[in-house]
Design a protein around this motif. Sequence first.
Motif, PDB file in Angstrom:
ATOM      1  N   GLU A 199       1.921   7.267   9.992  1.00  0.00           N
ATOM      2  CA  GLU A 199       0.707   6.481   9.723  1.00  0.00           C
ATOM      3  C   GLU A 199       0.803   5.803   8.356  1.00  0.00           C
ATOM      4  OE1 GLU A 199      -2.364   9.354  10.088  1.00  0.00           O
ATOM      5  OE2 GLU A 199      -2.372   9.346  12.295  1.00  0.00           O
ATOM      6  N   HIS A 200       1.340   6.536   7.384  1.00  0.00           N
ATOM      7  CA  HIS A 200       1.491   5.974   6.040  1.00  0.00           C
ATOM      8  C   HIS A 200       2.483   4.803   6.050  1.00  0.00           C
ATOM      9  CE1 HIS A 200       1.086   6.160   1.695  1.00  0.00           C
ATOM     10  NE2 HIS A 200       2.414   6.056   1.583  1.00  0.00           N
ATOM     11  N   MET A 201       3.578   4.946   6.799  1.00  0.00           N
ATOM     12  CA  MET A 201       4.547   3.853   6.869  1.00  0.00           C
ATOM     13  C   MET A 201       3.989   2.668   7.665  1.00  0.00           C
ATOM     14  SD  MET A 201       8.391   5.485   6.989  1.00  0.00           S
ATOM     15  CE  MET A 201       8.188   6.409   8.513  1.00  0.00           C
ATOM     16  N   ASP A 202       3.117   2.931   8.639  1.00  0.00           N
ATOM     17  CA  ASP A 202       2.459   1.833   9.345  1.00  0.00           C
ATOM     18  C   ASP A 202       1.630   0.997   8.367  1.00  0.00           C
ATOM     19  OD1 ASP A 202       3.544   2.608  11.720  1.00  0.00           O
ATOM     20  OD2 ASP A 202       1.744   3.619  12.480  1.00  0.00           O
ATOM     21  N   GLU A 203       0.932   1.660   7.447  1.00  0.00           N
ATOM     22  CA  GLU A 203       0.143   0.940   6.438  1.00  0.00           C
ATOM     23  C   GLU A 203       1.053   0.136   5.509  1.00  0.00           C
ATOM     24  OE1 GLU A 203      -2.064   4.005   4.552  1.00  0.00           O
ATOM     25  OE2 GLU A 203      -3.565   4.175   6.161  1.00  0.00           O
TER      26      GLU A 203
ATOM     27  N   LEU B  86       4.673  13.766   1.070  1.00  0.00           N
ATOM     28  CA  LEU B  86       4.588  14.118   2.486  1.00  0.00           C
ATOM     29  C   LEU B  86       5.938  14.626   3.000  1.00  0.00           C
ATOM     30  CD1 LEU B  86       2.447  11.125   3.834  1.00  0.00           C
ATOM     31  CD2 LEU B  86       1.715  13.515   3.630  1.00  0.00           C
ATOM     32  N   ALA B  87       7.014  13.961   2.608  1.00  0.00           N
ATOM     33  CA  ALA B  87       8.350  14.395   3.035  1.00  0.00           C
ATOM     34  C   ALA B  87       8.679  15.763   2.460  1.00  0.00           C
ATOM     35  CB  ALA B  87       9.393  13.362   2.605  1.00  0.00           C
TER      36      ALA B  87
ATOM     37  N   LYS C  13       0.832  -1.196   0.000  1.00  0.00           N
ATOM     38  CA  LYS C  13       0.000   0.000   0.000  1.00  0.00           C
ATOM     39  C   LYS C  13       0.872   1.252   0.000  1.00  0.00           C
ATOM     40  CE  LYS C  13      -4.078   1.980   2.168  1.00  0.00           C
ATOM     41  NZ  LYS C  13      -5.122   1.825   3.204  1.00  0.00           N
ATOM     42  N   GLY C  14       0.526   2.192  -0.877  1.00  0.00           N
ATOM     43  CA  GLY C  14       1.270   3.439  -0.963  1.00  0.00           C
ATOM     44  C   GLY C  14       2.383   3.429  -1.984  1.00  0.00           C
ATOM     45  N   ILE C  15       2.601   2.291  -2.664  1.00  0.00           N
ATOM     46  CA  ILE C  15       3.664   2.189  -3.661  1.00  0.00           C
ATOM     47  C   ILE C  15       3.057   1.886  -5.021  1.00  0.00           C
ATOM     48  CG2 ILE C  15       5.672   0.848  -4.411  1.00  0.00           C
ATOM     49  CD1 ILE C  15       6.488   0.518  -1.554  1.00  0.00           C
ATOM     50  N   ASP C  16       3.453   2.643  -6.017  1.00  0.00           N
ATOM     51  CA  ASP C  16       2.996   2.445  -7.388  1.00  0.00           C
ATOM     52  C   ASP C  16       3.708   1.219  -7.964  1.00  0.00           C
ATOM     53  OD1 ASP C  16       2.880   2.570 -10.271  1.00  0.00           O
ATOM     54  OD2 ASP C  16       2.226   4.643 -10.113  1.00  0.00           O
ATOM     55  N   ASN C  17       2.954   0.127  -8.169  1.00  0.00           N
ATOM     56  CA  ASN C  17       3.555  -1.130  -8.611  1.00  0.00           C
ATOM     57  C   ASN C  17       4.303  -0.990  -9.932  1.00  0.00           C
ATOM     58  OD1 ASN C  17       2.574  -2.460  -6.404  1.00  0.00           O
ATOM     59  ND2 ASN C  17       1.696  -4.147  -7.564  1.00  0.00           N
TER      60      ASN C  17
END
Length: 466
Positions: A426-430, A401-402, A329-333
Amino acid sequence: MEHDILTIDGDPIMTQILIEQLAPLTRPRVAANASEAMKQIARRVPDLILLDTELPGTHGIDLCRALHSDARLAHVPIIFLTAQTGESFEIEGLESGAVDFISKPPRGAVLRARVKTQLELARLTRELELLNLTDPLTGLINRRRYDEVLHNELARARRSREPLSLILVDLDDFKLFNDQYGHGAGDECLCKVAQLLQTCARRPADAVARIGGEELALILPHTPAAGGMEVAQTILTTLEDAALPHLRSQVADHVTVSLGLACLEPSSDIDTETTVEAIGRDLGERAAQALSEAKDSGRARFVYRSGRRRPVPPPETSPEKDAPWPEIKGIDNELSHQRLCGNRELFITLVAKLLDQFEDLVEPRKYADMEEDEATLHFARRLFKLKGSADTLGATHLQSLAAGAETALRQADDAQIALLVRTIHEHMDEMRASCEALSPLPFQIPSTPTAFPLRATAAGNNIARP
């Protein structure tokens, strides 16, 4: 300094005389004929050869021609030992590659003097050639030698059907560095970067060159695209860890580089009719285009440019090349697959490193002993590194975000910084949860910070920029 001298003489008495007369210099190796001589040379190339003109089974002049035509011996001086006299014989001997004649029986002092003279001339010749092929500032190979090495390695790769990676390197905002610190400091910086690149090129066949002012290059034989990308990422990480100050940089507060990567994949990029020159032009153009894209897209990153016949190389080096690409989640495959050349193992490794390195992006204990300005710059550097790592992995939202946190840091907006850092965690937790669903990993979920303990200073130009 003891020298390696090879005597080639079929007369054992003369051989013993030579050994005794050369004793003050060295103990020579001996060969009684051409066959023994070639075995000695194959074992180790000598510094000088003493060659009898009359050998069993062959003439000394014929052997001299054969030795002189051997590339390994092109600069090894050959001195004839002969009882023959006559101008025509000496001319023929010199034309065959000999550098001097010594009459038999030799006189010890004369023999040693002539041998020492030729050894010194050979040493000076080697040093001059080394200077001609080495960049005097960095000690790297220069453009001329780079062209030779690349041509030879491409020819070898073409014959053996093995891959080769080429990385072009450009120091970001180096003119601004010279304007800020002076050209002397610029030379010192370039030397430090050159040393760091050499630590990243670990294999004996790897070559690092200076091909322009602040332009460097790495030739990586036997290295497919995925291996080239690992080296490129190592270079970026090494420069980040070195943190060489660069306050005028438009990218970060330290020295960074942009990298362009291209790879020769013999199975699809060339055929038997492709010339080495054509292969080299194509590879160089692709690496230059990739470097230009890296600079245009923000610098401090690498871009890979694949060959025309295969847009995305298969994962040659990955033992799990047939496994599906991990969905996190959060990474463009599609983006991550393209940037990492389908190397699934490398992708998982880099994701794990990102989550491990930035699980405590803001940890008050890390800043307890720092001055305010120092703590701010340390945090800014961590944001910059997070942004670059996210970009490499195709984690576009995390990168945004960074970048937003960097902007808030420059504006001294504590509330916005705290919000963005909380959102980053929170994003890295996901992302971590997605990884654990794929394969259990020992990740600890960090507590979300409630406040940001630092304040940005007025020295906004010294803080990393998005």
